[in-house]
Design a protein around this motif. Sequence first.
Motif: not given
Length: 324
Positions: A50-60
């Motif tokens: 869930r944390l990665l779901d939230q963070a990944w678009p930001v990192l992209e």
Amino acid sequence: MMRPDPTNVRHVACIGAGTIGGGMVAQFLASGYDVIAQGPGKDAADSLERLLDQAWPVLERIGLKPGASRDRLRFTKDIEEAVSDAEFVQESVPENIDLKISVYEKLDQLVPPSIIIGSSTSSFPMTEIQKRCQYPGRTVVAHPVNPPYLIPLIEIVGGEKTDPSVLDWAAEFFDAVGKRVLRMEKEIYGFMINRLQIALFREALHMISAGEATVSQIDDCLTHALGLRWACMGPFATFHLAAGDRGLGASMDVHGDVEWRAPLVTERPLPDWTPELRALILGQAEEVIGGRTIPQMIEERNETIIGLLKLRETSRINASKNVA
């Protein structure tokens, strides 16, 4: 056994996968590493996803490094499995000194002496954490700022038994990860980031307790004034500009005796943390929160920081062109 080249590390183990540990997992994945994450909780793997779901678009949006992929993540509840192939270990277990000491003692037995072990601790000195390690020289504090995948800075500092070459290695490694490395030469409780932010927070607590300011007023003071200025330059650079073209020395001469030496409320002990003070702060904070959910506030924070980071990079590029 030779220590891995800090610029050529490929396999990272993250021990602890909560808010900070999970944020470090996201950072390493976005930087192109193979990551094994470990967490003992029943729902730890789902929480990390869930944390990665939230963070990944930001990192992209910030920009992924070559090879970056969530597919390079494995999860385990077993510490031994997590560190079996690690070329660097980042510990981010809960902020409990006895737990950290015991985890480091175990990692010290499992991880080859050539592999460096970093801690995300936000308060405890490495001298305390490393005290039961057989190989304390390879242990170092690598303290990120929450959220680690979004805020660039990381503090690097050793303990009394940390080998100075380990600090060099860790600084070079995290530079390759893409972090802004703040290398501290002296170990202090709370490290630099927390010492500075807690000093401000203490002053805020005093003003609220004394009825001199509200939560909303203090937040406005930072988000619409100091925070905007500090996003571009720190307090010393700010005061360097405060006396026209005469610079920091003149600013200190003008303001030093009157403003900088004025007695601060924080020279006194903190007000008692009473149920009444807690309720007062929570009640006033409702005006700041304004009915927003935590996910909504996280998204707003991310959007603001991304915009500031991109604006700062554009300003830096433009300034370098003008100099050239």
